[in-house]
Design a protein around this motif. Structure first.
Motif, PDB file in Angstrom:
ATOM      1  N   PRO A 134     -17.489 -20.127  55.385  1.00 23.77           N
ATOM      2  CA  PRO A 134     -16.887 -19.110  56.263  1.00 23.77           C
ATOM      3  C   PRO A 134     -17.823 -17.935  56.498  1.00 23.77           C
ATOM      4  CG  PRO A 134     -15.441 -19.665  54.416  1.00 23.77           C
ATOM      5  CD  PRO A 134     -16.746 -20.310  54.149  1.00 23.77           C
ATOM      6  N   ALA A 135     -18.640 -17.604  55.493  1.00 25.07           N
ATOM      7  CA  ALA A 135     -19.509 -16.440  55.649  1.00 25.07           C
ATOM      8  C   ALA A 135     -20.489 -16.657  56.799  1.00 25.07           C
ATOM      9  CB  ALA A 135     -20.260 -16.182  54.345  1.00 25.07           C
ATOM     10  N   ARG A 136     -20.981 -17.883  56.916  1.00 28.30           N
ATOM     11  CA  ARG A 136     -21.925 -18.172  57.999  1.00 28.30           C
ATOM     12  C   ARG A 136     -21.231 -18.869  59.161  1.00 28.30           C
ATOM     13  NH1 ARG A 136     -26.214 -21.083  54.302  1.00 28.30           N
ATOM     14  NH2 ARG A 136     -27.089 -21.873  56.249  1.00 28.30           N
ATOM     15  N   ARG A 137     -19.899 -18.958  59.069  1.00 26.04           N
ATOM     16  CA  ARG A 137     -19.103 -19.614  60.105  1.00 26.04           C
ATOM     17  C   ARG A 137     -19.652 -21.008  60.394  1.00 26.04           C
ATOM     18  NH1 ARG A 137     -15.881 -15.587  63.598  1.00 26.04           N
ATOM     19  NH2 ARG A 137     -15.549 -14.039  61.984  1.00 26.04           N
ATOM     20  N   ASP A 188     -11.504 -16.571  61.833  1.00 22.28           N
ATOM     21  CA  ASP A 188     -10.764 -15.401  61.334  1.00 22.28           C
ATOM     22  C   ASP A 188      -9.285 -15.679  61.262  1.00 22.28           C
ATOM     23  OD1 ASP A 188     -13.168 -13.949  61.252  1.00 22.28           O
ATOM     24  OD2 ASP A 188     -13.037 -13.689  63.437  1.00 22.28           O
ATOM     25  N   GLY A 189      -8.831 -16.709  61.942  1.00 20.79           N
ATOM     26  CA  GLY A 189      -7.399 -17.013  61.943  1.00 20.79           C
ATOM     27  C   GLY A 189      -7.061 -18.127  60.987  1.00 20.79           C
ATOM     28  N   GLY A 190      -6.277 -19.078  61.478  1.00 21.27           N
ATOM     29  CA  GLY A 190      -5.750 -20.116  60.591  1.00 21.27           C
ATOM     30  C   GLY A 190      -6.689 -21.285  60.375  1.00 21.27           C
ATOM     31  N   ARG A 191      -7.879 -21.246  60.946  1.00 17.63           N
ATOM     32  CA  ARG A 191      -8.847 -22.348  60.826  1.00 17.63           C
ATOM     33  C   ARG A 191      -8.184 -23.687  61.165  1.00 17.63           C
ATOM     34  NH1 ARG A 191     -11.129 -21.720  54.885  1.00 17.63           N
ATOM     35  NH2 ARG A 191     -11.897 -19.592  54.934  1.00 17.63           N
ATOM     36  N   ILE A 192      -7.466 -23.689  62.284  1.00 15.49           N
ATOM     37  CA  ILE A 192      -6.763 -24.916  62.663  1.00 15.49           C
ATOM     38  C   ILE A 192      -7.491 -25.580  63.817  1.00 15.49           C
ATOM     39  CG2 ILE A 192      -4.588 -25.836  63.594  1.00 15.49           C
ATOM     40  CD1 ILE A 192      -3.277 -23.362  62.162  1.00 15.49           C
ATOM     41  N   ARG A 227      -8.844 -32.379  55.883  1.00 16.35           N
ATOM     42  CA  ARG A 227      -8.427 -31.914  54.559  1.00 16.35           C
ATOM     43  C   ARG A 227      -9.040 -30.549  54.249  1.00 16.35           C
ATOM     44  NH1 ARG A 227      -8.330 -37.284  50.646  1.00 16.35           N
ATOM     45  NH2 ARG A 227      -7.300 -38.604  52.193  1.00 16.35           N
ATOM     46  N   ALA A 228     -10.280 -30.330  54.651  1.00 15.11           N
ATOM     47  CA  ALA A 228     -10.915 -29.045  54.380  1.00 15.11           C
ATOM     48  C   ALA A 228     -10.190 -27.922  55.118  1.00 15.11           C
ATOM     49  CB  ALA A 228     -12.386 -29.097  54.789  1.00 15.11           C
ATOM     50  N   LEU A 229      -9.744 -28.212  56.332  1.00 17.24           N
ATOM     51  CA  LEU A 229      -9.116 -27.156  57.129  1.00 17.24           C
ATOM     52  C   LEU A 229      -7.681 -26.892  56.705  1.00 17.24           C
ATOM     53  CD1 LEU A 229     -10.500 -27.998  60.674  1.00 17.24           C
ATOM     54  CD2 LEU A 229     -11.226 -26.177  59.128  1.00 17.24           C
ATOM     55  N   THR A 230      -7.032 -27.879  56.098  1.00 15.74           N
ATOM     56  CA  THR A 230      -5.633 -27.658  55.722  1.00 15.74           C
ATOM     57  C   THR A 230      -5.486 -27.260  54.262  1.00 15.74           C
ATOM     58  OG1 THR A 230      -5.456 -30.021  55.348  1.00 15.74           O
ATOM     59  CG2 THR A 230      -4.596 -29.194  57.436  1.00 15.74           C
TER      60      THR A 230
END
Lengths: 279, 784
Positions: free
Chosen positions: A192-195, A225-229, A275-278
């Motif tokens: 997430p730090a490097r998106r 920044d949101g729900g990473r969906i 799986r990583a996103l949920t």
């Protein structure tokens, strides 16, 4: 057979006997010796070197000892740090193998099916090599791709892995429910730090493959920044993208085996990202 | 004590669904805890403790003073002409004591358990990868191995014939020609047709018996010029005879001593190890030992026949079978071995345990340059079962009838005819078996358990995803024959002796793990009322008992032991009966006491036996059979055993990974002789079937074996082995079999792969016509 108690002693032993082969868990090496495929002139056992059997923290990274066993990496405290590596370690074979086999051994033997390798490639791990001339660092992918080799007297001492504090997944497809050799595997980490999304596919080629374009494309779709969906269609497309990048056609018409492998890689990559996103 | 009792209780409970009267005789009135004894009790094997503690000696553990180590040089090519063999460099290596090749075989240069068509050492042509060419004896195993590698062999490579379909037109691979056997079975009216016709093509892979202990042996020269072979042979007398012929010795100068057998679901031991071993011992005058590596084991011993099957089933609108047409092509590898018998079983059982009025089956078994095939339990029957059950599924789909119901409409029963024209005279409770597995409730879906406890295809923490998993239910019904077929002289000899109240059984029937030793003890306990029964180690100085295959020893050797024990019983009771003025039939032995029919006379067995030494030897020879004739007709089989299995599988339809959830088994066992052992045999057979269904296939590329190791050749692990639920053991005694019992090990192996394939078909909608089932064959679209 010599049994040094420190990395320096091990390097000294290897330098003194250039024909000697270092051995840690021996799960690959000793099987080859027993089968008569290898007959090393001498062995340097790494099992007594305590400094490489644990890990330490180093400015946002973990410095993993090359002598960490799969069993140790599979434990919950380690899994909290580097979940994908822990999952790969737990999948690496039956308990007897996991108790003996080490992280450094997995890298050094560089079998295409080595379970830790796609995870290390996805983490962009850096190897700390110790040798007669002191320490040097090489990216794990350079060693696995043969771009840089271990020189005489050198050993893999440590593996530096970033601590990403985000979901990571390791998945593999095998022929059976019990422990088995990977047909294809995937290591996928979120940064997430490097998106970023970083992903590597194991077992389909001599070294883990990074589908860099697919990674960048899907990272650009994620709302960091949101729900990473992600929409199911996007996950699906990511899987196809990864598979197309990692499993080439190999001539026309495309062999059924290639198609199945590509489908397998697509499913693994899609599930891993899902799986990583949920999680 | 409590541990053992608990184990017995579990085993009993599992079988108790159907069996009621299984209590140990006399258990009720016995005050002290009773050790199970006699027929029908879960008597424990005598070597259980030694085997679990690792102290049981196998051939690889044997040692002799001054022994040498052997190594065998094997062909790296599948098909090549040998231009020259130079052993000079090897013979001159320090520590090497002897090098032997084809030129050093003093007797017959070819051998074979059935047909002597296999050279001891290849000399002009090598016909398969791993064929032995030379052997070395040296004072260290590494020296032997290095010396074997130093033998220079010059080859001229030949094109390998690896496709059995190409074998017919290929140049002869062997002086005997490429066709080993052809059976054209013709039964009924060739013009008959059904309203519904389904066709299918099936391929069965190469299963390796993969014994847990690889081949090993010790050869010790004898002062009289003979040799003793210590090895895990499953057919010691045949092995002795072929070894003696190759060594140029009289059979009684060669003695085969059977050591512990580390797993045998096929013929052991590979003669390609034992013959060089004996030759080297004779040559050097020293004991010689050889312990094969796993790779050598995979290359050396025989495998299950890879088979190609083409089927056409005709049925009427109600699903009753009208006609079955089939072509069966089996790959024998380079040598005949048991191929002719395997083909007979495949052709005779090509229609399965179903009534078929018209059948036309052509079977061929041909030579190729692939790894050698031979006897592996359920051979022939297993390959056709996968195919005819695939056809039954196809027929059910074509007619829109439930698979179990369609099978039920066609099941065989006692009195029906096999397509070989043989009447089924033994119990054939196929309908009851099928009904039992169909009617038992299905295993629960794991949906109520927490998701992380689900064991999905792909294993714990694997790639499996619940949304992609489909559950399938399928059926398999299978049959095998018991004992050698087609006129084989089936005979076994056993001796029972009783000295001072302790009995010993002397019988050359090898306990391969099938439990013959335990059964022999139970029989003697039952007949003579003695507790202490030992089984003597097997060697070829004892009279022959034949191979451990086709459930023979339960039948013929068990029968011989029973007769011998009954003769001892008569010797024991005669004096008392004479004194009492009654016949021996009026005296009975029960619970360690001899009592007269009226209860007036009673004496303990121990008392009656005191100071006596009683011996008796008896033979058992079941009724004869006849070879199949030119139309594949004949009464070829002594007995048949049946089994029905319902498989429940979970398939991840995106990855094609399969997990077998449960196998519900109903089996025709005749009579339960040892409940715990029977259950273990069924579980073992089912597990071997799971391997054949999903993972076990010894792969070759151009005849060369790929990955001859246990990583590449994936046996089922504990996680792959499903719940085996024995729902019914039908006890209809076979009147011609001793005790009425049927052998239990082979028929679950035969039936399991067919049931699993059927379940995968149900889960995926894919045809699933190849074993083992590859993941690519179990991938399906989500909405199919």
């Amino acid at each position: 057979m010599t049994l040094p108690a420190s990395l320096d002693e091990a390097v000294a032993a290897l330098t003194a006997m250039p024909a000697a082969v270092p051995v840690a868990g021996g799960t690959d090496l000793m099987a080859a010796v027993n089968a008569g495929l290898l007959r090393p002139a001498a062995l340097v056992g790494l099992g007594r070197i305590n400094e490489i059997r644990g890990w330490q923290y180093q400015d946002g990274h973990a410095l993993l000892g090359a002598g960490l066993t799969h069993a140790r990496m599979g434990r919950p405290d380690f899994a909290a740090l580097i979940p994908a590596l822990a999952a790969a370690a737990r999948a690496a074979g039956p308990p007897q193998i996991r108790n003996a086999g080490t992280l450094g051994g997995n890298i050094a033997s560089a079998a295409p099916t080595g379970d830790a390798l796609p995870v290390l490639a996805a983490l962009e791990a850096v190897l700390v090599i110790v040798g007669p001339g002191g320490q040097r660092e090489i990216p794990v992918s350079h060693l696995l791709a043969g771009r840089e080799m271990l020189r005489p007297g050198e050993l893999i001492g440590f593996v530096r892995v970033p601590l990403l504090h985000a979901p990571q997944v390791f998945l593999k497809a095998t022929g059976r429910t019990g422990p088995g050799r990977a047909v294809a595997s995937v290591g996928l980490v979120l940064d997430p730090a490097r998106r970023g999304v970083r992903c590597a596919i194991g077992a389909v080629a001599p070294m883990p493959l990074r589908p860099l374009e697919a990674e960048q494309w899907v990272a650009s779709l994620i709302d960091w920044d949101g729900g990473r969906i992600l929409a199911p269609e996007a996950l699906e497309a990511f899987g196809e993208y990864v598979a197309a990048a990692c499993v080439p056609d190999q001539g026309e018409p495309v062999a059924p085996g290639v198609l199945h492998l590509r489908r397998t890689v697509a499913v693994l990559a899609r599930r891993a990202l899902g799986r990583a996103l949920t999680s | 004590m409590s541990g053992q009792d608990a184990a017995t209780a579990t085993a009993t409970a599992a079988v108790n669904a159907t069996v009621t009267a299984m209590t140990v005789p006399g258990a009720a009135e016995a005050a002290e805890p009773q050790v199970p004894r006699g027929i029908g009790a879960s008597v424990e094997a005598a070597d259980t403790r030694a085997k679990t503690e690792g102290t049981f000696p196998y051939a690889a553990d044997l040692w002799a003073e001054g022994l040498l180590w052997a190594a065998v040089l094997r062909s790296p090519h599948a098909h090549a002409r040998i231009l020259s063999i130079d052993t000079k460099a090897a013979a001159e290596m320090p520590g090497v004591r002897a090098v032997v090749t084809h030129a050093d075989v003093p007797g017959a240069t070819t051998h074979g358990r059935r047909i002597a068509d296999r050279p001891v050492f290849a000399h002009d042509v090598v016909r398969h990868h791993g064929e032995p060419i030379a052997a070395v004896a040296a004072d260290h195993p590494d020296t032997a191995r290095l010396a074997a590698a130093a033998i220079a062999v010059e080859y001229e490579l030949l094109d390998p014939v690896t496709d059995p379909e190409q074998s017919f037109g290929a140049p002869a691979l062997h002086p005997d020609g490429n066709l080993i056997r052809h059976i054209p079975l013709r039964y009924g009216d060739p013009e008959a047709t059904g309203e519904v016709v389904v066709e299918g093509l099936y391929r069965i892979g190469r299963q390796d018996p993969a014994p847990i202990g690889a081949e090993a042996g010790l050869a010790v020269p004898r002062p009289d010029g003979g040799v003793e072979l210590y090895t895990a042979s499953t057919d010691p007398h045949t092995d002795r005879d072929l070894a003696a012929a190759c060594f140029g010795l009289e059979p009684d100068r060669v003695r085969v001593v059977v050591t512990g057998v580390p797993g045998a679901t096929a013929d052991r031991e590979d003669a390609a190890f034992q013959l060089p071993l004996g030759l080297l011992a004779l040559r050097t005058g020293c004991p010689v030992k050889l312990a094969a590596t796993r790779e050598e084991s995979f290359l050396g011993h025989t495998h299950r026949h890879p088979t190609l099957l083409r089927y056409r089933h005709h049925a009427d609108a109600e699903g009753r079978l009208i006609k079955v047409e089939a072509q069966i092509l089996m790959d024998a590898g380079a040598y005949a071995d048991a191929s002719a018998e395997s083909l007979a079983a495949a052709v005779a059982f090509a229609c399965g345990p179903y009534v078929v009025p018209h059948a036309f089956v052509e079977g061929w078994v041909v030579r190729t340059n692939n790894p050698p095939s031979g006897h592996v339990r359920g051979e022939g029957a297993m390959q056709v079962c996968a195919a005819y059950e695939g056809q039954m599924d196809k027929l059910a789909a074509a007619l829109g009838i439930d698979g179990a119901e369609l099978r039920m409409r066609n099941v065989l029963a006692t009195g029906d005819l096999l397509p070989t024209g043989q009447t089924v005279t033994c119990p054939a409770p196929v309908a009851e078996l099928l009904r039992s597995v169909r009617d038992v409730e299905l295993p629960a879906l794991p949906k109520d358990a927490p998701e992380d406890e689900w064991l999905l295809p792909g294993g714990p923490e694997g790639a499996g995803e619940p949304g992609a998993v489909r559950r399938g239910v399928g059926y398999g019904v299978g049959m095998v024959h018991m004992l050698g077929a087609e006129g084989t002289d089936e005979v076994s000899t056993a001796t029972v002796k009783v000295i001072g109240g302790a009995a010993t059984v002397i019988c050359a029937a090898v306990d391969t793990g099938q439990g013959f030793g335990t059964l022999a003890r139970q029989i003697v306990q039952e007949v003579l009322g003695v507790d202490e029964v030992a089984v003597a180690p097997v060697d070829t100085d004892q009279p022959p008992a034949g191979p451990s295959a086709h459930g023979r020893h339960t039948w013929v050797s068990g029968g011989a032991v029973e007769r011998a024990a009954k003769m001892v019983r008569t010797q024991l009771l005669q004096p008392m009966a004479h004194k009492l003025g009654m016949s021996t039939e009026l005296l009975q032995i029960q619970d360690g006491r001899i009592t007269s029919y009226d209860g007036a006379f009673s004496m303990s067995v121990a008392e009656a036996m005191a100071g006596k030494e009683l011996w008796a030897t008896a033979q058992c020879r079941p009724h004869p059979t006849e070879p199949l004739d030119a139309d594949g007709q004949g009464d070829a089989f002594v007995g048949l055993a049946f089994c029905a299995i319902r498989a429940v599988v979970d398939v991840d339809i995106e990855l094609g990974s399969v997990r077998v959830v449960e196998l519900a088994v109903a089996q025709d066992v005749g009579r339960i002789l040892n409940p715990r052992q029977l259950e273990a045999r069924i579980e073992a057979g089912v597990t071997q079937g799971v391997g054949a269904a999903l993972t076990e296939n010894l792969r070759t590329v151009a005849g060369l074996v790929r990955h001859p190791d246990l990583t590449g050749y994936a046996l089922p692990t504990a996680l792959d082995s499903p719940t085996v639920r024995i729902v019914k053991l039908v006890e209809e005694r076979d009147v011609v079999a001793p005790f009425g019992a049927k052998a239990a090990s082979a028929v679950p192996v035969v039936t399991t792969p067919a049931a699993i394939a059927s379940a995968v078909r149900a889960a995926t909608g894919r045809p699933v016509n190849r074993l083992p089932i590859r993941p690519s064959a179990a991938v399906a679209a989500p909405n199919s």
